[in-house]
Motif scaffolding. Sequence first.
Motif, mmCIF file in Angstrom:
data_model
loop_
_atom_site.group_PDB
_atom_site.id
_atom_site.type_symbol
_atom_site.label_atom_id
_atom_site.label_comp_id
_atom_site.label_asym_id
_atom_site.label_seq_id
_atom_site.Cartn_x
_atom_site.Cartn_y
_atom_site.Cartn_z
ATOM 1 N N ALA A 212 0.844 -1.201 0.000
ATOM 2 C CA ALA A 212 0.000 0.000 0.000
ATOM 3 C C ALA A 212 0.875 1.244 0.000
ATOM 4 C CB ALA A 212 -0.909 -0.009 1.228
ATOM 5 N N ALA A 213 0.545 2.202 -0.852
ATOM 6 C CA ALA A 213 1.301 3.450 -0.945
ATOM 7 C C ALA A 213 0.378 4.514 -1.507
ATOM 8 C CB ALA A 213 2.532 3.281 -1.828
ATOM 9 N N HIS A 214 0.830 5.739 -1.450
ATOM 10 C CA HIS A 214 0.019 6.841 -1.958
ATOM 11 C C HIS A 214 0.718 7.461 -3.164
ATOM 12 C CE1 HIS A 214 -2.822 10.136 -2.008
ATOM 13 N NE2 HIS A 214 -1.813 10.987 -2.027
ATOM 14 N N TYR A 215 -0.001 7.543 -4.279
ATOM 15 C CA TYR A 215 0.543 8.120 -5.506
ATOM 16 C C TYR A 215 -0.431 9.157 -6.058
ATOM 17 C CZ TYR A 215 4.004 4.382 -5.498
ATOM 18 O OH TYR A 215 5.040 3.542 -5.154
ATOM 19 N N GLU A 216 0.128 10.108 -6.828
ATOM 20 C CA GLU A 216 -0.661 11.179 -7.411
ATOM 21 C C GLU A 216 -0.836 10.943 -8.910
ATOM 22 O OE1 GLU A 216 -2.012 13.459 -5.624
ATOM 23 O OE2 GLU A 216 -0.955 13.131 -3.713
ATOM 24 N N VAL A 217 -1.642 11.812 -9.515
ATOM 25 C CA VAL A 217 -1.797 11.796 -10.977
ATOM 26 C C VAL A 217 -0.443 12.072 -11.617
ATOM 27 C CG1 VAL A 217 -2.876 12.968 -12.939
ATOM 28 C CG2 VAL A 217 -4.217 12.479 -10.889
ATOM 29 N N ARG A 218 -0.126 11.352 -12.705
ATOM 30 C CA ARG A 218 1.138 11.465 -13.430
ATOM 31 C C ARG A 218 2.344 11.169 -12.537
ATOM 32 N NH1 ARG A 218 0.109 16.571 -17.544
ATOM 33 N NH2 ARG A 218 -1.561 15.571 -18.703
ATOM 34 N N GLU A 219 2.215 10.106 -11.786
ATOM 35 C CA GLU A 219 3.322 9.603 -10.978
ATOM 36 C C GLU A 219 3.428 8.108 -11.229
ATOM 37 O OE1 GLU A 219 4.971 9.787 -6.370
ATOM 38 O OE2 GLU A 219 2.975 10.538 -6.875
ATOM 39 N N VAL B 5 1.527 -2.876 -6.920
ATOM 40 C CA VAL B 5 1.429 -1.979 -5.767
ATOM 41 C C VAL B 5 0.029 -1.386 -5.750
ATOM 42 C CG1 VAL B 5 2.195 0.217 -4.789
ATOM 43 C CG2 VAL B 5 3.877 -1.429 -5.603
ATOM 44 N N GLU B 6 -0.630 -1.458 -4.641
ATOM 45 C CA GLU B 6 -1.993 -0.963 -4.492
ATOM 46 C C GLU B 6 -1.982 0.473 -3.995
ATOM 47 O OE1 GLU B 6 -4.971 -2.102 -1.204
ATOM 48 O OE2 GLU B 6 -5.396 -3.509 -2.836
ATOM 49 N N THR B 7 -2.796 1.321 -4.621
ATOM 50 C CA THR B 7 -2.843 2.722 -4.224
ATOM 51 C C THR B 7 -4.183 3.317 -4.616
ATOM 52 O OG1 THR B 7 -1.696 4.854 -4.333
ATOM 53 C CG2 THR B 7 -1.887 3.615 -6.384
ATOM 54 N N THR B 8 -4.443 4.508 -4.146
ATOM 55 C CA THR B 8 -5.647 5.258 -4.508
ATOM 56 C C THR B 8 -5.234 6.576 -5.130
ATOM 57 O OG1 THR B 8 -7.008 4.274 -2.773
ATOM 58 C CG2 THR B 8 -7.726 6.398 -3.634
ATOM 59 N N VAL C 181 -12.870 14.394 -10.797
ATOM 60 C CA VAL C 181 -14.149 13.742 -11.077
ATOM 61 C C VAL C 181 -14.285 12.410 -10.349
ATOM 62 C CG1 VAL C 181 -15.648 12.817 -12.901
ATOM 63 C CG2 VAL C 181 -14.262 14.850 -13.340
ATOM 64 N N PHE C 182 -13.185 11.621 -10.310
ATOM 65 C CA PHE C 182 -13.259 10.268 -9.756
ATOM 66 C C PHE C 182 -12.232 10.061 -8.639
ATOM 67 C CE2 PHE C 182 -14.651 9.650 -14.215
ATOM 68 C CZ PHE C 182 -15.920 9.119 -13.977
ATOM 69 N N SER C 183 -12.587 9.110 -7.777
ATOM 70 C CA SER C 183 -11.617 8.543 -6.831
ATOM 71 C C SER C 183 -11.417 7.096 -7.252
ATOM 72 C CB SER C 183 -12.151 8.606 -5.399
ATOM 73 O OG SER C 183 -11.270 7.932 -4.519
ATOM 74 N N TYR C 184 -10.189 6.784 -7.703
ATOM 75 C CA TYR C 184 -9.857 5.423 -8.128
ATOM 76 C C TYR C 184 -9.252 4.707 -6.923
ATOM 77 C CZ TYR C 184 -10.386 7.659 -12.701
ATOM 78 O OH TYR C 184 -10.859 8.356 -13.778
ATOM 79 N N LYS C 185 -10.096 3.946 -6.238
ATOM 80 C CA LYS C 185 -9.717 3.378 -4.942
ATOM 81 C C LYS C 185 -9.015 2.023 -5.088
ATOM 82 C CE LYS C 185 -13.384 5.618 -2.265
ATOM 83 N NZ LYS C 185 -14.503 5.397 -1.320
#
Length: 257
Positions: free
Chosen positions: A24-31, A37-40, A45-49
């Motif tokens: 589990a990790a946290h990533y942003e748009v265009r990263e 690896v699982e992330t949100t 407009v959307f939350s891709y969970k």
Amino acid sequence: MKRIGLWIMIGMCILIGSTPKVKAAHYEVRELIPIEVETTVVTSVFSYKNLMYFDGKVQFAGIKNLTHETHPVTISIGLFNKDKKNIGTINFCSADTLDGKEERAYVIRVGEEYLGTTSTIADIKYISILGDNDKCRTSGSTENLGQTVEEIGMAKNGQLDTKASLLVNVMIVLGVIVVGIFLYSALFTKSYQNMDGNQVRKGYNKINKKMRERREAILRNTPPPAPQPITDKPEEIIQQEEQAKMGQETDLHNLYK
């Protein structure tokens, strides 16, 4: 019983071994997101969970519509190799729709049709959520080939990224406002009336008249000195002529006696 227990343990080991390693990790748009690896990732407009790429599929525990309007399920996913270079892009737009605030689990299959001709599914080592694909595009899978995730979105083939598009839109709005003010002044005020050739010439004539009057006033107040007579006579002759005018005899008079 021992044999049954042994088979159960073997089955559990096989199942555990086939399960992807989830970090589990946290990533942003265009990263860049490493595979498995699982992330949100959240857009406007959307939350891709809990999304994750594994075994040729991008899996989402849930895609949530963050707005109050109905939207089709859309997303743009960049695919990258071990050198972190793009080898394909998924511009996904589904016929399925999500109502406002609705959430649904989703799976997107990653096929060879999204990749360049020199790459395969096995070359995918990173993915990146490039955006929510608000234009609902389905083409352009190879337009970013060879680019890094930082380079994607820069001006290319006449396309601009989101920030550049926003700046262009702001400049267009400002231009429309300026043109609107000019047209209003020209059509509904006297600011630009009679701006033709005759009016311009009249303006120049008025300026020239004022400049001429100013020069004449200067000459009246400070007249130039009287010009000195120009002569080629020697100074001695000039002095004798002056003496003759005063009635005095001079060498010049004696010369002509």
